[in-house]
Motif scaffolding. Structure first.
Motif, PDB file in Angstrom:
ATOM      1  N   THR A 105      -6.574 -46.381-105.288  1.00  0.00           N
ATOM      2  CA  THR A 105      -7.076 -46.643-106.638  1.00  0.00           C
ATOM      3  C   THR A 105      -6.010 -46.257-107.668  1.00  0.00           C
ATOM      4  O   THR A 105      -5.418 -45.184-107.579  1.00  0.00           O
ATOM      5  CB  THR A 105      -8.354 -45.815-106.901  1.00  0.00           C
ATOM      6  OG1 THR A 105      -9.340 -46.223-105.955  1.00  0.00           O
ATOM      7  CG2 THR A 105      -8.864 -46.024-108.316  1.00  0.00           C
ATOM      8  N   ASN A 106      -5.764 -47.171-108.622  1.00  0.00           N
ATOM      9  CA  ASN A 106      -4.789 -46.906-109.669  1.00  0.00           C
ATOM     10  C   ASN A 106      -5.546 -46.791-111.004  1.00  0.00           C
ATOM     11  O   ASN A 106      -5.741 -47.772-111.726  1.00  0.00           O
ATOM     12  CB  ASN A 106      -3.755 -48.043-109.724  1.00  0.00           C
ATOM     13  CG  ASN A 106      -2.587 -47.737-110.655  1.00  0.00           C
ATOM     14  OD1 ASN A 106      -2.478 -46.625-111.176  1.00  0.00           O
ATOM     15  ND2 ASN A 106      -1.725 -48.713-110.861  1.00  0.00           N
ATOM     16  N   GLY A 107      -6.013 -45.594-111.299  1.00  0.00           N
ATOM     17  CA  GLY A 107      -6.773 -45.369-112.541  1.00  0.00           C
ATOM     18  C   GLY A 107      -5.944 -45.747-113.757  1.00  0.00           C
ATOM     19  O   GLY A 107      -4.742 -45.479-113.811  1.00  0.00           O
ATOM     20  N   ARG A 108      -6.597 -46.410-114.727  1.00  0.00           N
ATOM     21  CA  ARG A 108      -5.873 -46.851-115.926  1.00  0.00           C
ATOM     22  C   ARG A 108      -6.647 -46.484-117.199  1.00  0.00           C
ATOM     23  O   ARG A 108      -7.881 -46.455-117.197  1.00  0.00           O
ATOM     24  CB  ARG A 108      -5.671 -48.378-115.885  1.00  0.00           C
ATOM     25  CG  ARG A 108      -4.836 -48.859-114.713  1.00  0.00           C
ATOM     26  CD  ARG A 108      -4.707 -50.379-114.703  1.00  0.00           C
ATOM     27  NE  ARG A 108      -6.022 -51.035-114.625  1.00  0.00           N
ATOM     28  CZ  ARG A 108      -6.237 -52.327-114.918  1.00  0.00           C
ATOM     29  NH1 ARG A 108      -5.217 -53.098-115.297  1.00  0.00           N
ATOM     30  NH2 ARG A 108      -7.439 -52.848-114.814  1.00  0.00           N
ATOM     31  N   HIS A 109      -5.914 -46.248-118.255  1.00  0.00           N
ATOM     32  CA  HIS A 109      -6.510 -45.974-119.565  1.00  0.00           C
ATOM     33  C   HIS A 109      -6.253 -47.206-120.429  1.00  0.00           C
ATOM     34  O   HIS A 109      -5.140 -47.425-120.910  1.00  0.00           O
ATOM     35  CB  HIS A 109      -5.838 -44.716-120.161  1.00  0.00           C
ATOM     36  CG  HIS A 109      -6.368 -44.307-121.504  1.00  0.00           C
ATOM     37  ND1 HIS A 109      -5.574 -43.768-122.489  1.00  0.00           N
ATOM     38  CD2 HIS A 109      -7.625 -44.348-122.017  1.00  0.00           C
ATOM     39  CE1 HIS A 109      -6.316 -43.491-123.559  1.00  0.00           C
ATOM     40  NE2 HIS A 109      -7.558 -43.835-123.300  1.00  0.00           N
ATOM     41  N   LEU A 110      -7.314 -48.044-120.549  1.00  0.00           N
ATOM     42  CA  LEU A 110      -7.144 -49.381-121.141  1.00  0.00           C
ATOM     43  C   LEU A 110      -7.537 -49.439-122.608  1.00  0.00           C
ATOM     44  O   LEU A 110      -8.482 -48.774-123.038  1.00  0.00           O
ATOM     45  CB  LEU A 110      -8.005 -50.396-120.368  1.00  0.00           C
ATOM     46  CG  LEU A 110      -7.703 -50.554-118.877  1.00  0.00           C
ATOM     47  CD1 LEU A 110      -8.695 -51.548-118.245  1.00  0.00           C
ATOM     48  CD2 LEU A 110      -6.266 -51.037-118.663  1.00  0.00           C
ATOM     49  N   PHE A 111      -6.826 -50.282-123.345  1.00  0.00           N
ATOM     50  CA  PHE A 111      -7.179 -50.572-124.745  1.00  0.00           C
ATOM     51  C   PHE A 111      -8.171 -51.722-124.739  1.00  0.00           C
ATOM     52  O   PHE A 111      -7.855 -52.831-124.304  1.00  0.00           O
ATOM     53  CB  PHE A 111      -5.914 -50.941-125.522  1.00  0.00           C
ATOM     54  CG  PHE A 111      -6.141 -51.192-126.993  1.00  0.00           C
ATOM     55  CD1 PHE A 111      -6.974 -50.373-127.746  1.00  0.00           C
ATOM     56  CD2 PHE A 111      -5.495 -52.237-127.641  1.00  0.00           C
ATOM     57  CE1 PHE A 111      -7.173 -50.597-129.103  1.00  0.00           C
ATOM     58  CE2 PHE A 111      -5.684 -52.474-128.998  1.00  0.00           C
ATOM     59  CZ  PHE A 111      -6.525 -51.652-129.723  1.00  0.00           C
ATOM     60  N   LYS A 112      -9.394 -51.480-125.223  1.00  0.00           N
ATOM     61  CA  LYS A 112     -10.457 -52.483-125.081  1.00  0.00           C
ATOM     62  C   LYS A 112     -10.874 -53.128-126.404  1.00  0.00           C
ATOM     63  O   LYS A 112     -11.400 -54.233-126.411  1.00  0.00           O
ATOM     64  CB  LYS A 112     -11.709 -51.816-124.467  1.00  0.00           C
ATOM     65  CG  LYS A 112     -11.524 -51.334-123.042  1.00  0.00           C
ATOM     66  CD  LYS A 112     -11.201 -52.450-122.057  1.00  0.00           C
ATOM     67  CE  LYS A 112     -12.428 -53.298-121.730  1.00  0.00           C
ATOM     68  NZ  LYS A 112     -12.109 -54.289-120.655  1.00  0.00           N
ATOM     69  N   GLU A 113     -10.691 -52.446-127.514  1.00  0.00           N
ATOM     70  CA  GLU A 113     -11.277 -52.943-128.764  1.00  0.00           C
ATOM     71  C   GLU A 113     -10.533 -52.327-129.934  1.00  0.00           C
ATOM     72  O   GLU A 113     -10.265 -51.122-129.927  1.00  0.00           O
ATOM     73  CB  GLU A 113     -12.747 -52.493-128.791  1.00  0.00           C
ATOM     74  CG  GLU A 113     -13.620 -53.191-129.784  1.00  0.00           C
ATOM     75  CD  GLU A 113     -15.050 -52.650-129.693  1.00  0.00           C
ATOM     76  OE1 GLU A 113     -15.724 -52.881-128.658  1.00  0.00           O
ATOM     77  OE2 GLU A 113     -15.477 -51.957-130.633  1.00  0.00           O
ATOM     78  N   GLY A 123     -14.502 -44.573-124.378  1.00  0.00           N
ATOM     79  CA  GLY A 123     -15.456 -45.420-123.674  1.00  0.00           C
ATOM     80  C   GLY A 123     -15.701 -46.748-124.375  1.00  0.00           C
ATOM     81  O   GLY A 123     -16.421 -47.606-123.855  1.00  0.00           O
ATOM     82  N   GLN A 124     -15.142 -46.917-125.567  1.00  0.00           N
ATOM     83  CA  GLN A 124     -15.358 -48.169-126.314  1.00  0.00           C
ATOM     84  C   GLN A 124     -13.998 -48.720-126.785  1.00  0.00           C
ATOM     85  O   GLN A 124     -13.583 -49.793-126.347  1.00  0.00           O
ATOM     86  CB  GLN A 124     -16.280 -47.912-127.496  1.00  0.00           C
ATOM     87  CG  GLN A 124     -16.679 -49.174-128.244  1.00  0.00           C
ATOM     88  CD  GLN A 124     -17.709 -48.875-129.331  1.00  0.00           C
ATOM     89  OE1 GLN A 124     -18.511 -47.948-129.221  1.00  0.00           O
ATOM     90  NE2 GLN A 124     -17.683 -49.664-130.389  1.00  0.00           N
TER      91      GLN A 124
END
Lengths: 354, 354
Positions: free
Chosen positions: B10-18, B27-28
């Motif tokens: 698993t390659n955990g990622r911190h994503l830009f979502k909004e 979380g948003q």
């Protein structure tokens, strides 16, 4: 008693009467007053110089000195109520107790009271200097392009603009006394020059000066012009506020901004000049420099100014334009016109002579 | 097919979502995501380097890169939606096809995707450099005082502050990662240091750093403090807005202002940062400099930085304070805390190790 009264001469004065909250109102904020008189033959000089006012320079910064809340510079002091407005001009010597000056000499005074017969104390004579007038140029140019507004443009350009050939400069109020020299210095150095003014007549003057993109900010959107013609490497600001924001939005990386007065705030109660986009300075690594023409800057650039500006004015390479008014009683209206931008060219009040 | 799937990690990622319109919401706005995986043993490197994320730096500027309207610098690009946040950090080499880096090396990356196993392409490896770690300092300091925030403070101070012994400096956010180095450089150079922070705990830290006048801006009026303790020769700004105005009102003649981020505007919809008092820059001949730590500045000051900052951190002359979080899943909250100023000390996320 009666004989001394008989030789008195009316000494017309332009007095500061009331702090304006908006534009300065002729006859209210400032008043032309004829209640004072002076005995020109007998007034004691105490080592000083008695003069006759010849020409006054009417500049935007005069309004800022009517702001009692102004954070002052040691070189500039706000006006005192019921005292004459003070500004720069040229006087002619009537009587002198100073060896350096003789009757008939024309003298520069950077801080001169707006009155017909200024008397300079012994100490104040140290601020005076003889006008080294070139025959090709009228005396009035020595309060304009060849003196303080010219110095401001030249010293600020040399010290802060760090211009390179091929860069783009935007000059607001480019048809003004300072701006018109800035745009010519920039063209002479091979920059692309964008400049704005507030009337078609002024825009035509900008074109005559060789400006590449001249526009009327009242009929064209400054943001649109800069977006199309920029990015801007150097912005020479005279107005602040939304025009400064428009420039900030269109600056190039490492751009330089010269803050040369902010007329937007002069005629408001607080003097505040709202700016929204200063954060762009961080991301584009901009530098902003407040420019006030002070003795240190003058000294640094005075000799090259003679050669690079005054000589070019005299031989016609650089152009200037004057809006002359006649008589000290016209000074109040001239000051208002300069604040509103309704003058066309450098505004001077000729009190005596040509 | 099944054998290669079995070896996936698993390659955990911190994503830009909004795009956030205010503070970024964990979380948003950004989301910790575990849907991706990577085959550590077999993923092709194509001349690049496969790494494991060790430490991330969490800095105020990350919020600015969530602003889609940001006038970007060529050195900084706004984040793309559904892609990992990018920031600076340290990684450990797992596999390498670049001769300069071998398994087990710790590498700096100024632009690193927030994921547990970053893979740097052949081109991207040119941005990597080996951490030259001093044994006295933990790895985490090499994303803080000994790296980008330290560089920012040092290069900005050298390039723009033009500090002279005996002058007065005001540093907002003085307890922050950049500010705490600035106040120590200023003290070391013999300046009077005024500095503000947002909690009593941070104010105590400022006092521990030797700050002469440390105050909590939430309980003391910045204008009053500066009026009493100024005038200010140098203002190091992190916030913009009303704090910048308070400084502008209390600057000394020829003052210098370093604009090092404007957090006031980061968490608003427009990003605008209203300033009212910029006109004081004209009358006091101030200079303002936007500071962004870019390669040219780093190169110019890197060697003296080692001696004048890192060596002093290592021998205890200069102090630093860290707020460590553990695990990439903490990055969202850490970013919010930094925007709200609720972190205490330089905020880092330790993804693996100490």
């Amino acid at each position: 008693m009666s004989s001394s009264t008989a030789s008195n001469t009316t000494n017309g004065r332009h007095l500061f009467k009331e702090y304006p909250t908006g534009f300065p109102t002729p006859g209210q904020s400032t008043v032309y007053d004829t209640s004072a008189s002076i005995d020109l033959d007998h007034v004691p000089l105490n080592g000083g110089v008695l003069t006759k006012l010849k020409v006054l320079s009417i500049d935007p910064y005069l309004r800022e000195l009517m702001n009692p809340n102004l954070g002052t510079s040691p070189d500039f002091v706000p006006f005192a109520l019921n005292e004459p407005i003070q500004g720069h001009g040229i006087v002619e010597v009537l009587r002198s107790e100073n060896d350096k000056f003789k009757s008939g000499d024309f003298l520069h005074a950077d801080v001169i009271p707006h009155e017909e017969y200024p008397l300079f104390s012994k100490e104040a004579t140290e601020t005076l200097s003889i006008v080294e007038k070139r025959p090709e140029l009228p005396l009035s140019v020595y309060v304009g392009a060849a003196r303080m507004p010219g110095w401001t443009a030249f010293a600020g350009w040399k010290e802060y603009a760090k211009a390179k050939t091929g860069e783009t400069v935007f000059v607001s109020s480019g048809a003004g006394a300072v701006g018109s020299i800035v745009v010519q210095l920039a063209k002479h150095q091979g920059l692309k020059v964008i400049s704005s003014a507030g009337s078609e007549d002024k825009v035509q003057f900008l074109k005559d000066l060789g400006v590449d993109v001249a526009f009327n900010y009242k009929t064209s959107d400054t943001r649109e012009v800069l977006k199309k013609e920029g990015p801007v490497d150097i912005y020479w600001d005279h107005v602040g506020g939304d025009t400064l924001d428009a420039a900030l939005e269109n600056m190039n990386q490492y751009g330089r901004i010269v803050l040369c007065g902010m007329i937007t705030g002069y005629n408001t109660e607080s003097g505040d000049v709202p700016t929204q986009k200063l954060y762009t300075a961080v991301w584009r690594q901009l530098s902003l420099h407040g420019l006030l023409i002070v003795p240190a800057l003058i000294e640094k650039y005075q000799s090259s100014f003679e050669e690079e500006v005054v000589a070019k004015l005299a031989d016609g390479t650089f152009k200037y334009r004057e809006d002359k008014r006649y008589g000290l009683e016209e000074a109040s209206q001239a000051m208002l016109d300069v604040q509103k931008g309704s003058n066309v060219g450098k505004c001077v009040v000729v009190v005596d002579g040509e």
